[in-house]
Design a protein around this motif. Structure first.
Motif, PDB file in Angstrom:
ATOM      1  N   VAL A  24      -6.085  -6.882  -3.139  1.00  0.00           N
ATOM      2  CA  VAL A  24      -5.883  -5.428  -3.072  1.00  0.00           C
ATOM      3  C   VAL A  24      -4.696  -5.104  -2.169  1.00  0.00           C
ATOM      4  O   VAL A  24      -3.824  -4.304  -2.521  1.00  0.00           O
ATOM      5  CB  VAL A  24      -7.154  -4.711  -2.558  1.00  0.00           C
ATOM      6  CG1 VAL A  24      -6.850  -3.263  -2.200  1.00  0.00           C
ATOM      7  CG2 VAL A  24      -8.263  -4.787  -3.592  1.00  0.00           C
ATOM      8  N   ARG A  28      -2.005  -2.972  -4.126  1.00  0.00           N
ATOM      9  CA  ARG A  28      -2.374  -1.558  -4.210  1.00  0.00           C
ATOM     10  C   ARG A  28      -1.154  -0.641  -4.110  1.00  0.00           C
ATOM     11  O   ARG A  28      -1.111   0.403  -4.774  1.00  0.00           O
ATOM     12  CB  ARG A  28      -3.417  -1.194  -3.161  1.00  0.00           C
ATOM     13  CG  ARG A  28      -2.909  -1.133  -1.750  1.00  0.00           C
ATOM     14  CD  ARG A  28      -4.020  -0.752  -0.791  1.00  0.00           C
ATOM     15  NE  ARG A  28      -3.526  -0.709   0.561  1.00  0.00           N
ATOM     16  CZ  ARG A  28      -4.286  -0.509   1.626  1.00  0.00           C
ATOM     17  NH1 ARG A  28      -5.570  -0.356   1.472  1.00  0.00           N
ATOM     18  NH2 ARG A  28      -3.767  -0.478   2.829  1.00  0.00           N
ATOM     19  N   GLY A  29      -0.153  -1.026  -3.321  1.00  0.00           N
ATOM     20  CA  GLY A  29       1.042  -0.189  -3.185  1.00  0.00           C
ATOM     21  C   GLY A  29       1.812  -0.057  -4.490  1.00  0.00           C
ATOM     22  O   GLY A  29       2.001   1.066  -5.003  1.00  0.00           O
ATOM     23  N   PRO A  30       2.268  -1.179  -5.051  1.00  0.00           N
ATOM     24  CA  PRO A  30       2.998  -1.090  -6.313  1.00  0.00           C
ATOM     25  C   PRO A  30       2.169  -0.467  -7.446  1.00  0.00           C
ATOM     26  O   PRO A  30       2.694   0.308  -8.244  1.00  0.00           O
ATOM     27  CB  PRO A  30       3.330  -2.556  -6.631  1.00  0.00           C
ATOM     28  CG  PRO A  30       3.325  -3.243  -5.312  1.00  0.00           C
ATOM     29  CD  PRO A  30       2.284  -2.539  -4.493  1.00  0.00           C
ATOM     30  N   SER A  32      -0.198   1.713  -7.131  1.00  0.00           N
ATOM     31  CA  SER A  32      -0.275   3.146  -6.859  1.00  0.00           C
ATOM     32  C   SER A  32       1.024   3.845  -7.258  1.00  0.00           C
ATOM     33  O   SER A  32       1.020   4.923  -7.861  1.00  0.00           O
ATOM     34  CB  SER A  32      -0.556   3.360  -5.372  1.00  0.00           C
ATOM     35  OG  SER A  32      -0.371   4.697  -5.021  1.00  0.00           O
ATOM     36  N   ALA A  33       2.151   3.211  -6.925  1.00  0.00           N
ATOM     37  CA  ALA A  33       3.459   3.788  -7.272  1.00  0.00           C
ATOM     38  C   ALA A  33       3.603   3.911  -8.790  1.00  0.00           C
ATOM     39  O   ALA A  33       4.071   4.935  -9.304  1.00  0.00           O
ATOM     40  CB  ALA A  33       4.584   2.924  -6.706  1.00  0.00           C
ATOM     41  N   PHE A  34       3.189   2.874  -9.495  1.00  0.00           N
ATOM     42  CA  PHE A  34       3.283   2.901 -10.955  1.00  0.00           C
ATOM     43  C   PHE A  34       2.418   4.030 -11.529  1.00  0.00           C
ATOM     44  O   PHE A  34       2.867   4.816 -12.373  1.00  0.00           O
ATOM     45  CB  PHE A  34       2.867   1.552 -11.535  1.00  0.00           C
ATOM     46  CG  PHE A  34       2.807   1.526 -13.035  1.00  0.00           C
ATOM     47  CD1 PHE A  34       3.944   1.748 -13.797  1.00  0.00           C
ATOM     48  CD2 PHE A  34       1.616   1.274 -13.688  1.00  0.00           C
ATOM     49  CE1 PHE A  34       3.889   1.733 -15.187  1.00  0.00           C
ATOM     50  CE2 PHE A  34       1.551   1.254 -15.072  1.00  0.00           C
ATOM     51  CZ  PHE A  34       2.692   1.486 -15.824  1.00  0.00           C
ATOM     52  N   TYR A  36       1.386   6.701 -10.025  1.00  0.00           N
ATOM     53  CA  TYR A  36       1.946   8.006  -9.652  1.00  0.00           C
ATOM     54  C   TYR A  36       3.125   8.377 -10.547  1.00  0.00           C
ATOM     55  O   TYR A  36       3.247   9.509 -11.021  1.00  0.00           O
ATOM     56  CB  TYR A  36       2.379   7.998  -8.180  1.00  0.00           C
ATOM     57  CG  TYR A  36       3.038   9.294  -7.771  1.00  0.00           C
ATOM     58  CD1 TYR A  36       2.266  10.411  -7.470  1.00  0.00           C
ATOM     59  CD2 TYR A  36       4.425   9.404  -7.712  1.00  0.00           C
ATOM     60  CE1 TYR A  36       2.864  11.610  -7.114  1.00  0.00           C
ATOM     61  CE2 TYR A  36       5.029  10.596  -7.366  1.00  0.00           C
ATOM     62  CZ  TYR A  36       4.254  11.706  -7.067  1.00  0.00           C
ATOM     63  OH  TYR A  36       4.846  12.886  -6.733  1.00  0.00           O
ATOM     64  N   ASP A  46      -4.555   8.053  -7.341  1.00  0.00           N
ATOM     65  CA  ASP A  46      -5.595   7.464  -6.491  1.00  0.00           C
ATOM     66  C   ASP A  46      -6.854   7.129  -7.296  1.00  0.00           C
ATOM     67  O   ASP A  46      -7.488   6.092  -7.080  1.00  0.00           O
ATOM     68  CB  ASP A  46      -5.950   8.404  -5.338  1.00  0.00           C
ATOM     69  CG  ASP A  46      -4.933   8.339  -4.198  1.00  0.00           C
ATOM     70  OD1 ASP A  46      -5.003   9.197  -3.296  1.00  0.00           O
ATOM     71  OD2 ASP A  46      -4.070   7.447  -4.221  1.00  0.00           O
ATOM     72  N   LEU A  49      -6.166   4.045  -9.319  1.00  0.00           N
ATOM     73  CA  LEU A  49      -6.147   2.853  -8.473  1.00  0.00           C
ATOM     74  C   LEU A  49      -7.572   2.401  -8.131  1.00  0.00           C
ATOM     75  O   LEU A  49      -7.887   1.206  -8.193  1.00  0.00           O
ATOM     76  CB  LEU A  49      -5.367   3.152  -7.191  1.00  0.00           C
ATOM     77  CG  LEU A  49      -5.005   1.942  -6.347  1.00  0.00           C
ATOM     78  CD1 LEU A  49      -3.921   1.128  -7.036  1.00  0.00           C
ATOM     79  CD2 LEU A  49      -4.534   2.358  -4.965  1.00  0.00           C
ATOM     80  N   LEU A 139       9.181  -2.098 -10.564  1.00  0.00           N
ATOM     81  CA  LEU A 139       8.245  -2.333  -9.463  1.00  0.00           C
ATOM     82  C   LEU A 139       8.688  -3.586  -8.731  1.00  0.00           C
ATOM     83  O   LEU A 139       9.232  -4.512  -9.339  1.00  0.00           O
ATOM     84  CB  LEU A 139       6.829  -2.555  -9.995  1.00  0.00           C
ATOM     85  CG  LEU A 139       6.009  -1.328 -10.354  1.00  0.00           C
ATOM     86  CD1 LEU A 139       4.637  -1.773 -10.846  1.00  0.00           C
ATOM     87  CD2 LEU A 139       5.849  -0.399  -9.164  1.00  0.00           C
ATOM     88  N   LYS A 140       8.395  -3.646  -7.465  1.00  0.00           N
ATOM     89  CA  LYS A 140       8.806  -4.787  -6.649  1.00  0.00           C
ATOM     90  C   LYS A 140       8.284  -6.100  -7.244  1.00  0.00           C
ATOM     91  O   LYS A 140       7.114  -6.214  -7.585  1.00  0.00           O
ATOM     92  CB  LYS A 140       8.239  -4.603  -5.240  1.00  0.00           C
ATOM     93  CG  LYS A 140       8.789  -5.554  -4.211  1.00  0.00           C
ATOM     94  CD  LYS A 140       8.349  -5.117  -2.827  1.00  0.00           C
ATOM     95  CE  LYS A 140       8.890  -6.045  -1.764  1.00  0.00           C
ATOM     96  NZ  LYS A 140       8.212  -7.337  -1.749  1.00  0.00           N
TER      97      LYS A 140
END
Lengths: 189, 149
Positions: A24, A28-30, A32-34, A36, A46, A49, A139-140
């Motif tokens: 997680v 969770r960051g990438p 969440s970005a996707f 959003y 959210d 996710l 995404l990263k």
């Protein structure tokens, strides 16, 4: 050596909660970005996710270890986002909509909007499949092969989507920021 | 390695941007080889990198990574006794088949030893009977004694 996503997901499949936490933390960051960028607001992202990692936890024992854990996770996010977009009223069109800003400070909001409006609007105006391809690809740490795997399409199909998307983005950004384009000659070769 | 032409290189840069590491794996080596032989292609990558930078920034904004994610409700939904987690904590060295196989081998070895102990007992009993017979034979004058068997 760092654990691979496949190693972690194999442990999660055996009920390892610490491995779940590490997985997680990593994604969770990438993810969440996707979510959003696909849905355009924080609360939906959210929810997606939360649902995504609930499915990772409950479905991990059914994951095929021969596949890519990373692609499997992002495919869950991707499918949940598609479902959410389909469920929205037809009158609500993500393309061209105003994305909510995540900063509370009005001055910062304004500065950020100025800087990002161009690319926000450009991406929002892409057809859905192209928008998904571009969002995932940038995404990263995502590679072309992982994105194709996530979208369950061939690498050739992904190439076609990305080429059309990027050509359109260059065109839109050029319209929006002619000065910037004159200065950097983005995409000209 | 697939054949790479300048035209194909440009097509790939248009689609996948200026970072060769993100290009499809099957094209990467050929693209690198062509780039090393054709320095004129560097500006092609540079031009694609401009849009990459915009999109990377767009997708990897740190604020978007700040989520309201909650793990506990997810872990609670699994419910019950987490036997697999317990086993993994007892054996944190990979697949659980290894200790299981070790246990099976040890069980088999124990079984075989047990069976052989029975055989050994039977052999000892037979030897004891022979010894007793010899003693009786000697007591009765063994050389002259014929035992009807």
């Amino acid at each position: 050596m760092a654990e691979s996503d496949n190693d972690l997901l194999s442990l999660v499949a055996n009920g390892d909660r610490a491995a779940f936490d590490r997985l997680v933390y990593r994604h969770r960051g990438p993810a969440s970005a996707f979510a959003y960028r696909m849905l355009g607001n924080r609360s939906d992202a959210d929810e997606i996710l939360q649902e995504c990692f609930a499915r990772v936890w409950s479905n991990a024992p059914r994951w095929n270890p021969d596949g890519s854990a990373k692609s499997w996770i992002y495919r869950i996010v991707h499918n949940l986002c598609i479902d959410r977009l389909r469920a929205r009223r037809p009158t609500v069109d993500i393309e061209g909509r105003e994305f909510e800003d995540t900063k509370p400070n009005p001055e910062q909001q304004l500065a950020r909007k100025r800087a990002e409006t161009g690319i926000h609007d450009a991406v929002a105006r892409l057809p859905e499949r192209q928008r998904i391809a571009v969002s995932l690809f940038h995404l990263k740490d995502m590679t072309a092969d992982e994105v194709a795997n996530t979208m369950e399409i061939s690498v050739d199909a992904l190439e076609s989507l990305l080429r059309r998307a990027r050509a359109k983005l260059k065109e839109i950004v050029r319209e929006q920021q002619p000065d910037a384009y004159a200065r950097t000659a983005v995409g000209e070769h | 390695m697939t054949e790479m032409t300048i035209t194909r290189f440009r097509e790939l840069a248009d689609a996948f941007g200026g970072n060769l590491e993100r290009w499809p794996e099957q094209e990467r080596d050929a693209a690198l080889a062509l780039l090393s032989k054709t320095p004129d292609l560097s500006p092609v990558l540079h031009a694609s990198s401009e849009l990459d930078a915009l999109l990377d920034g767009f997708m990897n904004d740190a604020e978007l990574h700040d989520t309201g994610f909650m793990r506990d409700p997810i872990l609670e939904q699994g419910g019950g006794f987490d036997i697999r987690g317990l086993l993994n904590s007892l054996w944190p060295f990979g697949g659980l088949w290894q200790p299981a196989a070790g246990l099976a081998v040890a069980s088999l070895a124990g079984f075989l030893v047990g069976v052989n102990i029975d055989d050994l007992s039977a052999t000892e009993a037979s030897t004891a009977y022979t010894d007793q017979l010899t003693i009786v034979e000697r007591a009765l004058g063994a050389d002259a004694l014929e035992i009807d068997q």
